[in-house]
Design a protein around this motif. Structure first.
Motif, PDB file in Angstrom:
ATOM      1  N   GLY A 174      52.192  41.259  47.331  1.00  0.00           N
ATOM      2  CA  GLY A 174      51.957  42.694  47.252  1.00  0.00           C
ATOM      3  C   GLY A 174      51.913  43.250  45.850  1.00  0.00           C
ATOM      4  O   GLY A 174      51.458  44.391  45.655  1.00  0.00           O
ATOM      5  N   GLU A 175      52.373  42.479  44.872  1.00  0.00           N
ATOM      6  CA  GLU A 175      52.337  42.963  43.494  1.00  0.00           C
ATOM      7  C   GLU A 175      50.925  42.906  42.943  1.00  0.00           C
ATOM      8  O   GLU A 175      50.053  42.205  43.465  1.00  0.00           O
ATOM      9  N   LEU A 176      50.698  43.655  41.869  1.00  0.00           N
ATOM     10  CA  LEU A 176      49.402  43.651  41.210  1.00  0.00           C
ATOM     11  C   LEU A 176      49.412  42.661  40.063  1.00  0.00           C
ATOM     12  O   LEU A 176      50.458  42.433  39.434  1.00  0.00           O
ATOM     13  N   LEU A 194      40.939  45.088  45.305  1.00  0.00           N
ATOM     14  CA  LEU A 194      41.097  46.297  46.127  1.00  0.00           C
ATOM     15  C   LEU A 194      39.831  47.144  46.225  1.00  0.00           C
ATOM     16  O   LEU A 194      39.477  47.586  47.330  1.00  0.00           O
ATOM     17  N   TRP A 225      43.642  44.060  41.221  1.00  0.00           N
ATOM     18  CA  TRP A 225      43.825  42.816  41.968  1.00  0.00           C
ATOM     19  C   TRP A 225      45.246  42.712  42.509  1.00  0.00           C
ATOM     20  O   TRP A 225      46.212  42.772  41.755  1.00  0.00           O
ATOM     21  N   GLN A 226      45.346  42.545  43.825  1.00  0.00           N
ATOM     22  CA  GLN A 226      46.644  42.431  44.479  1.00  0.00           C
ATOM     23  C   GLN A 226      46.931  40.972  44.831  1.00  0.00           C
ATOM     24  O   GLN A 226      46.054  40.252  45.310  1.00  0.00           O
ATOM     25  N   ASP A 266      45.077  45.604  37.384  1.00  0.00           N
ATOM     26  CA  ASP A 266      45.721  46.286  38.501  1.00  0.00           C
ATOM     27  C   ASP A 266      44.781  46.598  39.662  1.00  0.00           C
ATOM     28  O   ASP A 266      45.185  47.228  40.638  1.00  0.00           O
TER      29      ASP A 266
END
Length: 261
Positions: A136-138, A163, A145-146, A143
């Motif tokens: 779940g972090e970027l 995203l 892309w997860q 940012d």
């Protein structure tokens, strides 16, 4: 509107993807050590950019076609290596080193099957990422892309979800061979592997980018069909040898019984 262009390059035995921005570049996986020169030449010659624009290399797991080039990329460009947040090395201990040797030789096997010339695939069995990430972090510096944890093939597989476009890079989670999808080898944890497939399916991605295959649209029906065919038992070298030995023992036993009868 995203300024990202996703480029697929033909690696030594796998597809290699670059996320190209006007001021930075991310490599979605570490590739083979033999891919380093090819990727850097692409950045310099085709993109006409300095190789220091490569800011991040993600390592989705530790197999030679995903981690083999990472340390060399860092050495050449100063990029950050981003990988899963795991306490232990994948290839730890004596057993891990033996597995590392086997995996490199499996890489050679794949290369021979693809008609590739022999190249050195050796790389370090240990990885020291600059940054570790969790589900779940970027991705740091990227940012859009997860990070998605999608284990099963190994205990630390990552997928990367863009995203804005809803495209997802799934590394070895799904392999496309000719006209069918197949599970990777090995599959250490089939239950977790199937959960990972559901996780990607439920994203409803616009495109699935595969390391062994290409970019391909998959709808829910495609995923559901593939999930029904997914391994229900571990598929590792150890398990394969064990099953073959058991089959041979069973076959010999049946033959012996027929002769007695």
């Amino acid at each position: 509107m995203s300024l990202c262009e996703i480029v697929r390059l033909e690696g030594y035995i796998q597809s290699t993807y670059l996320a190209v921005y006007p001021d930075k570049i991310m490599l979605l996986d570490g590739g083979c050590r033999t891919d380093v020169t090819m990727v850097l030449d692409y950045i310099k010659t085709t993109l006409k950019r300095p190789i220091t624009d490569l800011k991040v290399v993600v390592v989705t797991h530790m197999h030679p076609d995903h981690a083999g080039g990472a340390n060399k990329f860092r050495q050449e460009t100063g990029c950050l290596i981003v990988s899963a947040d795991k306490k232990d090395q994948w290839y730890s201990g004596i057993g891990g080193r033996a597995m590392h040797f086997v995996d490199i030789n499996l890489g050679y096997y794949v290369a021979r099957r693809q008609g590739r010339p022999f190249k050195n695939l050796y790389y370090s069995a240990s990885l020291k990422p600059d940054i570790t990430v969790k589900d779940g972090e970027l991705v740091p510096k990227f940012d859009e892309w997860q990070v998605l944890e999608t284990p099963g093939h190994t205990d630390r597989d990552l997928s990367l979800f863009h995203l804005p476009s809803r495209q997802v890079y799934t590394a070895d989670l799904i392999i496309k061979l000719r006209h069918k999808f197949v599970a990777p080898f090995p599959v250490y944890d089939p239950k977790t592997y199937i959960q990972s497939l559901y996780k990607i399916r439920d994203l409803k991605p616009s495109m699935v980018m595969m390391a062994h295959g290409r970019e391909l649209a998959m709808d829910t029906a495609d995923f559901d069909h593939f999930i029904t065919q997914a391994p229900k038992h571990p598929r590792t070298i150890k398990d394969t040898i064990k099953h073959k030995l058991l089959w041979r023992k069973g076959g010999n036993f049946r033959l012996f019984k027929r002769r007695r009868d």
